[in-house]
Structures are given as structure tokens and as C-alpha cells.
Write a protein that holds these residues in place. Structure first.
Motif, short mmCIF file in Angstrom:
data_model
loop_
_atom_site.label_atom_id
_atom_site.label_comp_id
_atom_site.label_asym_id
_atom_site.label_seq_id
_atom_site.Cartn_x
_atom_site.Cartn_y
_atom_site.Cartn_z
N GLN A 1 -14.18 -9.79 -18.52
CA GLN A 1 -15.05 -8.62 -18.33
C GLN A 1 -15.35 -7.91 -19.65
OE1 GLN A 1 -12.59 -7.03 -14.84
NE2 GLN A 1 -14.64 -6.31 -14.39
N HIS B 1 -11.38 -13.27 -11.37
CA HIS B 1 -12.20 -13.17 -12.60
C HIS B 1 -11.83 -14.27 -13.60
CE1 HIS B 1 -14.62 -9.55 -12.22
NE2 HIS B 1 -13.59 -8.80 -11.88
N HIS C 1 -8.26 -9.91 -6.84
CA HIS C 1 -9.56 -9.64 -7.46
C HIS C 1 -9.55 -10.00 -8.94
CE1 HIS C 1 -13.25 -6.96 -8.00
NE2 HIS C 1 -12.83 -7.14 -9.23
N GLU C 2 -8.53 -9.54 -9.66
CA GLU C 2 -8.48 -9.79 -11.11
C GLU C 2 -8.27 -11.27 -11.41
OE1 GLU C 2 -9.63 -7.51 -12.84
OE2 GLU C 2 -9.38 -5.95 -11.31
N CYS D 1 -16.03 -3.28 -8.49
CA CYS D 1 -15.71 -3.97 -9.74
C CYS D 1 -16.40 -3.24 -10.89
CB CYS D 1 -16.20 -5.41 -9.67
SG CYS D 1 -15.86 -6.37 -11.15
N LEU D 2 -15.70 -3.10 -12.00
CA LEU D 2 -16.29 -2.42 -13.17
C LEU D 2 -17.49 -3.20 -13.71
CD1 LEU D 2 -13.09 -1.20 -15.05
CD2 LEU D 2 -14.61 0.14 -13.58
#
Ligand code: NI
Length: 157
Positions: free
Chosen positions: A51, A134, A130-131, A88-89
Motif C-alpha cells: 500500500q 494485500h 485483510h492485511e 481500506c486506506l
């Protein structure tokens, strides 16, 4: 420490598989510090290295109990199910319903490259899933059930 630019959905870097971290050198330590600062500044509960444009298997999280740094994390065990909104960022101001396990056990290496284990339920379990997604190039938007909606953030007091 410095803030890094958070990559937004559509950036090809968010679709790539990240590489294993072999050693924690000064550059990695600086990256981890920057990731934490960037996550807190954005009021996020988790941030993965891709990210901020770095294809390494590193995530940082804080679900309200202090910072957690995970290097080369792997999920060992999951159970149960939770259905709830996820954001999500890399897709600011949006959220959508995602089903995740309600319990997750994972292992990861810490900043001394020692293997550790973590167990989490509810938000922490959701955040770990979630992470880690990524790191394999996946966004929650691929798993959303139903429409993605706008999120209005309350003013901080
Ligand atoms: Ni995310």
C-alpha cells in the motif's frame, strides 16, 4: 520517520504478490516506522507494505491495543465466521460487507526475525485476513457481498 504515499485502488502495485523478507536491515526498520506513522496519520487499523508501493511481506496493525508488526506472516488456523463492513486506506471513504473467519491464528517474524504467534478474534481476526490478502495482491473489494457504500467519518473531538 516520514509519511509515505498510500497507493489507491487501481494502482498496479496493489495487485502484485510480495516477496519474503530475508533480513531486517536499516531500510526495513525505516519502512516499518514509516508504515506505522502513515497508518496512524490516516486513522487506519492496518497497513500492508504494497500500500506504500513496497512489494515486501510486511504488515502493521493497531486495533486499539498497541502496534503490531508482522514480517512474513502466515495464517495457521481459522474458525467461525463474521460478517461486517470492511474498508481500506487504499479505497478511502468506502466500505462494504465481507465475510471473514471470527478467529485467526497466525505466525510471523518480528523485527529480530524471531517467529511469533498471534491469535485474534473479531476486528483483529478481520484485520489479519485483510492485511495478509494485500501481500498476495488482493483487495477486500474482490470479496464484497452487495454494494460498496460511502462512509462518513465523524469529526474528531
Ligand atoms: Ni487494506
Amino acid at each position: 520517520m516520514a509519511l509515505r504515499t498510500i497507493r489507491i485502488l487501481g494502482d498496479p502495485v496493489l495487485g502484485k504478490v510480495c516477496k519474503e523478507v530475508k533480513e531486517v536491515n536499516d531500510k526495513i526498520t525505516e519502512l516499518i516506522d514509516d508504515m506505522l506513522e502513515t497508518m496512524y496519520e490516516a486513522n487506519g487499523v492496518g497497513l500492508a507494505a504494497p500500500q506504500v508501493g513496497i512489494l515486501k511481506r510486511i504488515v502493521v496493525m493497531d486495533v486499539g491495543e498497541g502496534p503490531i508488526v508482522m514480517i512474513n506472516p502466515q495464517i495457521l488456523e481459522t474458525s467461525g465466521e463474521q460478517i461486517g463492513d470492511e474498508g481500506c486506506l487504499s479505497y478511502p471513504g468506502k466500505a462494504g460487507q465481507v465475510t471473514r473467519p471470527n478467529y485467526v491464528k497466525a505466525r510471523f517474524q518480528d523485527e529480530d526475525m524471531e517467529w511469533c504467534e498471534i491469535e485474534g478474534t473479531e476486528l483483529l481476526a478481520r484485520c489479519i485476513c485483510h492485511e495478509l490478502d494485500h501481500l498476495d495482491g488482493h483487495m477486500y473489494t474482490e470479496k464484497v457481498e452487495g454494494p460498496i457504500h460511502d462512509v462518513k467519518y465523524e469529526e474528531e473531538e
